[in-house]
Design an enzyme around this catalytic site. Structure first.
Site: not given
Ligand code: CP3
Length: 375
Positions: A44, A48, A57, A93, A171
């Site tokens: 990540r 954010r 975003r 994602d 999911y």
């Molecule tokens: O790591 C990175 O910088 C690359 C981008 C990346 C994102 N999601 C961007 C994202 C990666 C590798 C993921 C993988 C991902 N997505 C996982 C596996 C890794 C982990 O965290 O266990 C999972 C379970 C997801 C599913 C997911 N996507 C969730 C549960 C959420 C919401 C959580 C939150 O922080 O709100 C997301 C949204 C998400 N994916 C965000 C980002 C930067 C935040 C939302 C946004 O930018 O508006």
């Protein structure tokens, strides 16, 4: 597969003639070669906690951002402009794969991902696309990767990724996050055969998706089994490990068949401390670890042939910069500076200070160089 690609208002972007790689430290460590210092990146890292990320975003829906190669490229590059990370990870994602299978997924700000119509009955499996043309359904990710490889100008390697089958299945059944995963786990106990069918379908799509990412320019791949911790050793052995293994094997075979680079692969099965020995032999060059595992124990249990990645508790970044440095030094002593990629044990949180992320990166570089000199 990744033929000519035209991105919004820009020149033709082809997955050829990429700029020469200037920093191969991350790739060397992933391949088990010696490195001058320990490479570092953060899960990540495009997120954010960066004000520039929030700005890019702000005006757009999350999955619309994922479908814009220009936006994904910009978000991937942002952390690299601030910190000397040794790798970039493409902004996207894991839930784009259920979308490719025909499911609707929306991101609700402040709540997370949500499936308006999750899988409820075994019969619902028939609603999923049984064959997915990844170039059609996920070509936008490939375009983002190709564009980013060019725009990175060879600064560091680019990592592609996918969710692993069980995490995606959970999911698709839960319809979003869950504390217990009771609905998804109920499938494993009540419908083991249908669960196998779903996991196999996901495995097939993931294989093509990962191969397509390499064809588009990804130089390493990470598989996220983020929900491994909800299973015990026996369910992991039945519903995770065979599919994780099959993905590594099939991806490597296909890369060879298609004369594509056989890139290093990382498996990150969060909270699967009961399966470290199995993960070390699952066909991946690198195993990512969460923070519940002692570095020395991981080394002892997993042997010398494997590169380890991780595993500072993300919450350690709430500590002072001095404390972060101390914790990084201890982590490096535990893992050793070779066959090791520093990272957190899970992703960065939105309220973390960019300055403290910088302190983490600097401490890894500083202490691994010292460590190398004193050995
Ligand atoms: O790591 C990175 O910088 C690359 C981008 C990346 C994102 N999601 C961007 C994202 C990666 C590798 C993921 C993988 C991902 N997505 C996982 C596996 C890794 C982990 O965290 O266990 C999972 C379970 C997801 C599913 C997911 N996507 C969730 C549960 C959420 C919401 C959580 C939150 O922080 O709100 C997301 C949204 C998400 N994916 C965000 C980002 C930067 C935040 C939302 C946004 O930018 O508006």
């Amino acid at each position: 597969m990744a033929a000519q690609q035209r991105t919004e208002g820009s020149a033709l972007i082809l997955p050829t003639e990429f700029p020469q790689l200037k920093n191969d430290t991350f790739l060397r460590a992933a391949q088990g070669k010696e490195t001058e210092y320990t490479p570092v990146w953060c899960m990540r890292q495009a997120g954010r906690y960066l004000p520039e990320f929030r700005e890019t975003r702000a005006t757009q829906d999350f999955f619309a951002t994922c479908r814009s190669p220009e936006k994904c490229c910009e978000l991937t590059l942002q952390p690299l402009r601030r910190f000397p990370f040794d790798a970039a990870i493409i902004f996207s994602d894991i839930l784009v794969v259920p979308q490719a299978l025909g499911m609707e997924v929306v991101m609700i700000p402040g709540k997370g991902p949500s499936f308006p119509e999750p899988l409820k009955e075994v019969e619902d499996l028939l609603k999923l696309r049984q064959k997915v043309d990844v170039a059609t359904e996920l070509g936008y990710v490939f375009q983002a990767i190709t564009l980013t490889r060019h725009k990175l100008e060879g600064k560091v390697p680019l990592i592609g990724f996918s969710g692993a089958p069980w995490t995606l299945m959970s999911y698709m059944i839960e319809g979003g996050g869950s504390k217990t995963m009771a609905k998804a786990k109920a499938w494993l106990y009540r419908h083991p055969e249908a669960s196998h069918r779903l996991l196999t379908l996901l495995t097939n799509v993931i294989v093509d998706y990962l191969v397509g990412q390499v064809a588009a320019g990804a130089q390493a791949l990470q598989l996220f089994e983020s929900h491994a911790g909800h299973l015990g050793p026996e369910q992991f052995a039945e519903f995770c490990l065979p599919f994780i293994r099959s993905i590594a094997k099939q991806v490597k075979n296909k890369l060879r068949e298609e004369s594509l680079p056989v890139v290093p692969m990382i498996v990150f099965a969060k909270d699967a401390h009961y399966a470290l020995e199995d993960l070390a032999e699952s066909g991946y060059e690198v195993v990512g670890l969460d923070w519940t595992i002692r570095p020395q124990d991981a080394r002892r249990r997993m042997g010398k042939g494997i590169t380890l990645q991780g595993n500072l508790d993300p919450c350690a970044l709430y500590a002072s910069k001095e404390k972060i440095e101390e914790l990084v030094k201890k982590m490096l002593e535990g893992f050793g500076s070779q066959h090791y990629i520093a990272n957190l044990g899970h992703g960065l949180y939105p309220d973390m200070s960019p300055e403290h992320v910088g302190a983490f990166v600097d401490a890894v570089h500083k202490h691994s160089r010292h460590f190398n000199k004193s050995c």
